[in-house]
Scaffold this motif. Structure first.
Motif, PDB file in Angstrom:
ATOM      1  N   TRP A 126       0.732  -1.104   0.053  1.00 35.38           N
ATOM      2  CA  TRP A 126       0.122  -0.023   0.037  1.00 35.38           C
ATOM      3  C   TRP A 126       0.768   1.446  -0.008  1.00 35.38           C
ATOM      4  CZ3 TRP A 126      -1.302   4.275   2.892  1.00 35.38           C
ATOM      5  CH2 TRP A 126      -2.446   5.013   2.680  1.00 35.38           C
ATOM      6  N   LEU A 127       1.954   1.306   0.842  1.00 40.02           N
ATOM      7  CA  LEU A 127       2.773   2.255   0.996  1.00 40.02           C
ATOM      8  C   LEU A 127       3.472   2.784  -0.258  1.00 40.02           C
ATOM      9  CD1 LEU A 127       4.322   1.863   4.546  1.00 40.02           C
ATOM     10  CD2 LEU A 127       2.854   3.870   3.746  1.00 40.02           C
ATOM     11  N   LEU A 128       3.768   1.808  -0.995  1.00 40.92           N
ATOM     12  CA  LEU A 128       4.687   1.874  -2.364  1.00 40.92           C
ATOM     13  C   LEU A 128       3.606   2.185  -3.524  1.00 40.92           C
ATOM     14  CD1 LEU A 128       7.068  -1.248  -1.939  1.00 40.92           C
ATOM     15  CD2 LEU A 128       7.666   1.442  -2.220  1.00 40.92           C
ATOM     16  N   THR A 129       2.427   1.702  -3.563  1.00 32.72           N
ATOM     17  CA  THR A 129       1.673   1.919  -4.844  1.00 32.72           C
ATOM     18  C   THR A 129       0.761   3.004  -4.586  1.00 32.72           C
ATOM     19  OG1 THR A 129       0.121   0.179  -3.677  1.00 32.72           O
ATOM     20  CG2 THR A 129       1.733  -0.459  -5.331  1.00 32.72           C
ATOM     21  N   THR A 130       0.373   3.389  -3.320  1.00 37.83           N
ATOM     22  CA  THR A 130      -0.783   4.631  -3.279  1.00 37.83           C
ATOM     23  C   THR A 130      -0.015   5.875  -3.664  1.00 37.83           C
ATOM     24  OG1 THR A 130      -0.450   4.482  -0.958  1.00 37.83           O
ATOM     25  CG2 THR A 130      -2.443   3.635  -2.162  1.00 37.83           C
ATOM     26  N   ASP A 131       1.265   6.216  -3.016  1.00 37.01           N
ATOM     27  CA  ASP A 131       1.840   7.298  -3.247  1.00 37.01           C
ATOM     28  C   ASP A 131       3.074   7.345  -4.242  1.00 37.01           C
ATOM     29  OD1 ASP A 131       2.826  10.075  -3.287  1.00 37.01           O
ATOM     30  OD2 ASP A 131       3.135  10.171  -1.112  1.00 37.01           O
ATOM     31  N   LYS A 132       2.816   7.842  -5.323  1.00 32.92           N
ATOM     32  CA  LYS A 132       4.013   7.720  -6.286  1.00 32.92           C
ATOM     33  C   LYS A 132       5.294   8.268  -5.821  1.00 32.92           C
ATOM     34  CE  LYS A 132       4.472   5.787 -10.480  1.00 32.92           C
ATOM     35  NZ  LYS A 132       4.613   4.083 -10.422  1.00 32.92           N
ATOM     36  N   ALA A 133       5.303   9.294  -5.086  1.00 32.87           N
ATOM     37  CA  ALA A 133       6.371   9.954  -4.627  1.00 32.87           C
ATOM     38  C   ALA A 133       7.384   9.146  -3.684  1.00 32.87           C
ATOM     39  CB  ALA A 133       6.025  11.100  -3.836  1.00 32.87           C
ATOM     40  N   VAL A 134       6.547   8.058  -3.088  1.00 35.86           N
ATOM     41  CA  VAL A 134       7.720   7.152  -2.302  1.00 35.86           C
ATOM     42  C   VAL A 134       8.493   6.432  -3.053  1.00 35.86           C
ATOM     43  CG1 VAL A 134       7.413   5.176  -0.666  1.00 35.86           C
ATOM     44  CG2 VAL A 134       5.700   6.882  -0.559  1.00 35.86           C
ATOM     45  N   THR A 135       8.081   5.808  -4.254  1.00 37.40           N
ATOM     46  CA  THR A 135       8.850   5.137  -5.056  1.00 37.40           C
ATOM     47  C   THR A 135       9.822   5.967  -5.784  1.00 37.40           C
ATOM     48  OG1 THR A 135       7.037   3.425  -5.379  1.00 37.40           O
ATOM     49  CG2 THR A 135       8.666   3.541  -7.235  1.00 37.40           C
ATOM     50  N   SER A 136       9.392   7.158  -6.315  1.00 37.67           N
ATOM     51  CA  SER A 136      10.142   7.935  -6.942  1.00 37.67           C
ATOM     52  C   SER A 136      11.449   8.470  -6.116  1.00 37.67           C
ATOM     53  CB  SER A 136       9.582   9.335  -7.378  1.00 37.67           C
ATOM     54  OG  SER A 136       8.446   8.790  -8.139  1.00 37.67           O
ATOM     55  N   THR A 137      11.102   8.847  -4.831  1.00 40.61           N
ATOM     56  CA  THR A 137      12.318   9.181  -3.873  1.00 40.61           C
ATOM     57  C   THR A 137      13.200   8.115  -3.882  1.00 40.61           C
ATOM     58  OG1 THR A 137      10.420  10.534  -2.990  1.00 40.61           O
ATOM     59  CG2 THR A 137      12.558  10.554  -1.765  1.00 40.61           C
ATOM     60  N   LEU A 138      12.640   7.030  -3.292  1.00 42.76           N
ATOM     61  CA  LEU A 138      13.517   5.710  -3.122  1.00 42.76           C
ATOM     62  C   LEU A 138      14.537   5.545  -4.417  1.00 42.76           C
ATOM     63  CD1 LEU A 138      10.933   3.263  -1.390  1.00 42.76           C
ATOM     64  CD2 LEU A 138      13.034   4.479  -0.349  1.00 42.76           C
ATOM     65  N   LEU A 139      13.972   5.642  -5.533  1.00 45.80           N
ATOM     66  CA  LEU A 139      14.832   5.534  -6.717  1.00 45.80           C
ATOM     67  C   LEU A 139      15.481   6.596  -7.239  1.00 45.80           C
ATOM     68  CD1 LEU A 139      12.053   3.792  -9.084  1.00 45.80           C
ATOM     69  CD2 LEU A 139      14.063   2.647  -8.140  1.00 45.80           C
ATOM     70  N   GLY A 140      15.494   7.764  -6.389  1.00 48.20           N
ATOM     71  CA  GLY A 140      16.449   8.813  -6.318  1.00 48.20           C
ATOM     72  C   GLY A 140      15.930   9.602  -7.283  1.00 48.20           C
ATOM     73  N   LYS A 141      14.771   9.566  -8.121  1.00 41.28           N
ATOM     74  CA  LYS A 141      14.140  10.516  -9.199  1.00 41.28           C
ATOM     75  C   LYS A 141      13.762  11.745  -8.468  1.00 41.28           C
ATOM     76  CE  LYS A 141      12.829   6.776 -12.279  1.00 41.28           C
ATOM     77  NZ  LYS A 141      11.759   6.267 -12.686  1.00 41.28           N
ATOM     78  N   LEU A 142      13.431  11.648  -7.215  1.00 40.51           N
ATOM     79  CA  LEU A 142      13.043  13.220  -6.891  1.00 40.51           C
ATOM     80  C   LEU A 142      13.844  13.264  -5.412  1.00 40.51           C
ATOM     81  CD1 LEU A 142       9.075  12.788  -6.772  1.00 40.51           C
ATOM     82  CD2 LEU A 142      10.416  14.564  -7.894  1.00 40.51           C
ATOM     83  N   THR A 143      14.131  14.428  -4.823  1.00 42.27           N
ATOM     84  CA  THR A 143      14.567  14.738  -3.782  1.00 42.27           C
ATOM     85  C   THR A 143      13.466  14.850  -2.536  1.00 42.27           C
ATOM     86  OG1 THR A 143      15.127  16.836  -3.988  1.00 42.27           O
ATOM     87  CG2 THR A 143      16.842  15.388  -4.708  1.00 42.27           C
ATOM     88  N   LEU A 144      13.624  14.744  -1.352  1.00 42.03           N
ATOM     89  CA  LEU A 144      12.665  15.276  -0.273  1.00 42.03           C
ATOM     90  C   LEU A 144      12.246  16.702  -0.386  1.00 42.03           C
ATOM     91  CD1 LEU A 144      13.486  13.483   3.114  1.00 42.03           C
ATOM     92  CD2 LEU A 144      11.585  13.015   1.456  1.00 42.03           C
TER      93      LEU A 144
END
Lengths: 478, 478
Positions: free
Chosen positions: A21-39
């Protein structure tokens, strides 16, 4: 005295679901983990940081099999994000528990070195299994990294085919000599300090590794330490050969309620052992293969495969289906003249074909099942055909009679009703006969009866149904 | 030193096959065993006597699970002949291992007393299982035969539903206190003299039966006899509740490689345990049910069921199929005018319907599988529909294009080819969308997605295919 911490199956299920649920509902979680976005780029930094911390905690808490299942349930991008969080020493175990589709996805990002490092924590039989089945061929590199004596043994095991006992056996066995006492065995075990998983018995061997018997852990505990191994060991254990079929071995495990069993070579020397955990995997895989085969999807297809991959894995069945449908269409085309005389035939013919397909598939399912359970013997082949045809005859007369009556009433044409009934009876007879013959013939030819049987029977009942119905109509109605 | 006697899986297979062969190839063997013929009436007395002696020897040698499998593989009369040879003390075990169809056959001849006697040799949980599921209801008589204190416990267990952990758990557990030493545990075990099957661990409980931890046999053997149980026990074991779903428990066993696990009530008191042998049975049964459900045959149908029984168990699916085929037929009938104008439509329409059914069934099989593996989460529902429709669109354009081209060439009619292609694309889109929606909706309604999904999708793709194709033809071609 410590109090039992809660570790129920249900709680573990909840943790896996929460992670997904945490990984799929908010795209930002995945993107941050993959380093595509910074906090800093985020809208709601507080919540996101909390979510990411929780993901990390869950990954650290869940054991490898649960992580593998979670990876299985995620789309490609989320898989990669999660994989980055899996600790190095757990990666091998997670890969081992995951399926082909997960491998395909994760291996992309890893170098050969990374993969071999991940495998380091595994037993040698598990390493062999993975290097042989991972999408990239690393067999050579693995062999090169082994000491010479081990390499020889690994080479020997590597050529056992998939689906044989040899391919799923383990090398981790504890052996004892028959002439020592149980007290000596206990001291030996304490010195060893650990046992491989699923060890419910030790193997009693002679100096040249010939298997003499088996010594269950429970036998050691239930008998006096003064007794000798040879007095209490089981001398008629169930043993397997490396060439035995894995699915058959699974049936034997089920039948005899085994937890582990010895694998011996042709002269009775102990080679390794089979354990129930591998057997349970075999059973699940067997199920899965049968389901896929009957449904016409291949092993590489799963709910998270990309569109391109799904197209590729399914096109073959569609092509076959299209060919058979085309043949059926040509049969109808041959009766164009008949249909143009009596258009009602066009609307009735799919009923005849459909009911035949249904009956044929019922028969095939039953036979495939009985073949898997080894319930069909050469002696009852004829009996089976007659029984199925008897069932088809009764069903044909009853349902054919009803449909014939309805047709008569709808079109006010008794002859048309009669043709309808006769065609249904005949097509059901063809369906049931072929439903027995097709899977049995495929088995005789050494093929899996579940693969393609359903497509073949539908092709026959469609073509046959159209031909019978339109043929009878041409004879009796024109 | 004794030498290992051969007891390989292969040899056991051969013995079962030989027994079946002896009973099925010469009718006289069965007739003689059933007392319908005497030896004196026979043509070739010598051979017959030999065969009967061999049958007797095989029955005496094969263990109960193999006898149960053999019964499974025999037609009714041969089943009875074999059953007469099974020794009284083995009958309970054989019944336990056999399936419903065998029970139906054998129970006929036995009085209530006979059956309860046969059950005497079994554990109480096994007796409960059998009296609850045998075709004759003996629950009352079994309860009456039990001592009062046991009766209360049995009553409590009896109301757990089929497919729950409570229904398959065992009562046979060995418990120890946390404050004793491993040496004391060993003395206690030797005094007990035996352990239930599949005992890989003991359960550590307080005086009021609260589960405190688990003590693996291997832990007892690997540690010094001076250590206390509380120091070496596992304090975070995986535990189950009696209400847990049995199939889910099986997945947990697979995931965690368990051999046995505790079942505790809501306040943490030990009620019993689950063992891997029951779990393997659950897995096989799950497979079997899915296969049957997708093939449209019910649990009572097997290759040895009588014609009457087979007709009874299959008629419902046939009736449903006939109804849906009838509806499809009425759709075609609505376009009678269109078909009479262009008879080629009649031969092309089954192609559109067929390819839709094929695609729909592929999608459904994949979704049913993913649901069983818990790979589908609320989060990826929309994604799944879009993916399946993407696959359908590509397949539709490619195969629809090819079929459209062939149609154009065959009938020399470009418009007809265009209609064919468009109809295929649209029907594939409908098929893939419904292939996702149907099983997911059924799961949401709490029903088994494998049962009936296939029939529903075929109904939709047939009706839809005919409607789309003939509708488009009416619009563009007339």
């Amino acid at each position: 005295m410590s109090v039992l911490k809660k570790n129920s199956a249900r709680q573990r299920d909840q943790e896996r679901a929460r992670l997904i649920w945490l990984l799929t509902t908010d795209k930002a979680v995945t993107s941050t983990l993959l380093g595509k976005l910074t906090l800093a780029e985020q809208y709601d930094v507080g919540t996101l940081a909390d979510d990411i911390a929780e993901v990390g905690a869950l990954v650290a808490h869940l054991p490898p099999p649960d992580l593998a299942d979670t990876l299985e349930a995620l789309p490609s991008e989320e898989r990669h994000a999660l994989w980055r969080l899996v600790q190095d020493h757990e990666r091998g175990q997670v890969l081992l528990e995951a399926s082909e589709n997960v491998w395909d996805d994760l291996i992309d990002e890893m170098s050969d070195r990374d993969i071999l490092d991940a495998l380091q924590t595994l037993d040698i039989d598990e390493q062999i299994y993975l290097v042989q089945h991972l999408p990239r061929n690393l067999t050579g590199r693995l062999l090169a990294s082994l000491p010479a004596d081990e390499r020889a043994r690994v080479r020997q095991v590597m050529h056992y085919e998939k689906n044989t006992v040899g391919a799923i056996m383990e090398f981790g066995v504890i052996t004892v000599r028959p002439d020592v006492t149980l007290g000596t065995v206990q001291r030996y075990l304490r010195r060893l300090g650990s046992m491989p998983d699923n060890t419910d018995k030790l193997f009693v061997t002679s100096r040249d590794k010939t298997l003499l018997g088996e010594l269950e852990l429970k036998t050691i505990l239930l008998n006096s330490t003064q007794r000798r191994v040879s007095e209490v060991m089981e001398t008629e254990p169930m043993v397997f050969s490396p060439e035995d079929d894995a699915e058959k071995a699974a049936r034997t495990f089920e039948r005899d309620d085994l937890v582990s069993a010895a694998v011996v070579d042709s002269v009775g020397k102990l080679m390794g052992r089979l354990t129930i955990d591998e057997i349970v995997d075999v059973v699940y895989e067997e199920t899965d293969n049968d389901l896929r085969a009957l449904g016409g999807i291949s092993a590489e297809d799963d709910v998270h495969a990309s569109v391109g991959k799904a197209v590729k894995t399914r096109w073959a069945w569609l092509a076959i289906n299209l060919c058979t449908a085309f043949i059926a269409s040509r049969v109808i085309d041959g009766f164009e003249h008949t249909i143009s005389q009596l258009v009602a035939l066009a609307s009735l013919m799919p009923i005849v074909a459909g009911i035949g397909g249904n009956t044929g598939n019922q028969t095939i399912t039953m036979i495939v099942r009985a073949l898997a359970l080894e319930n069909i013997q050469p002696g009852n082949f004829t009996w089976l055909i007659f029984r199925e045809m008897g069932v088809a005859l009764i069903n044909g007369l009853v349902w054919g009679g009803i449909m014939g009556g309805i047709t008569w009433w709808l079109y006010d044409d008794m002859a048309l009703g009669g043709v309808m009934m006769l065609a249904m009876v005949l097509n059901l007879l063809v369906a049931s006969m072929m439903g027995v013959i097709i899977p049995l013939t495929m088995t005789k030819l050494g093929r899996d009866p579940a693969v393609g049987s359903s497509v073949m029977i539908t092709a026959i009942t469609d073509t046959g149904g159209f031909f019978i119905f339109l043929g009878l109509a041409t004879i009796f109605l024109l």
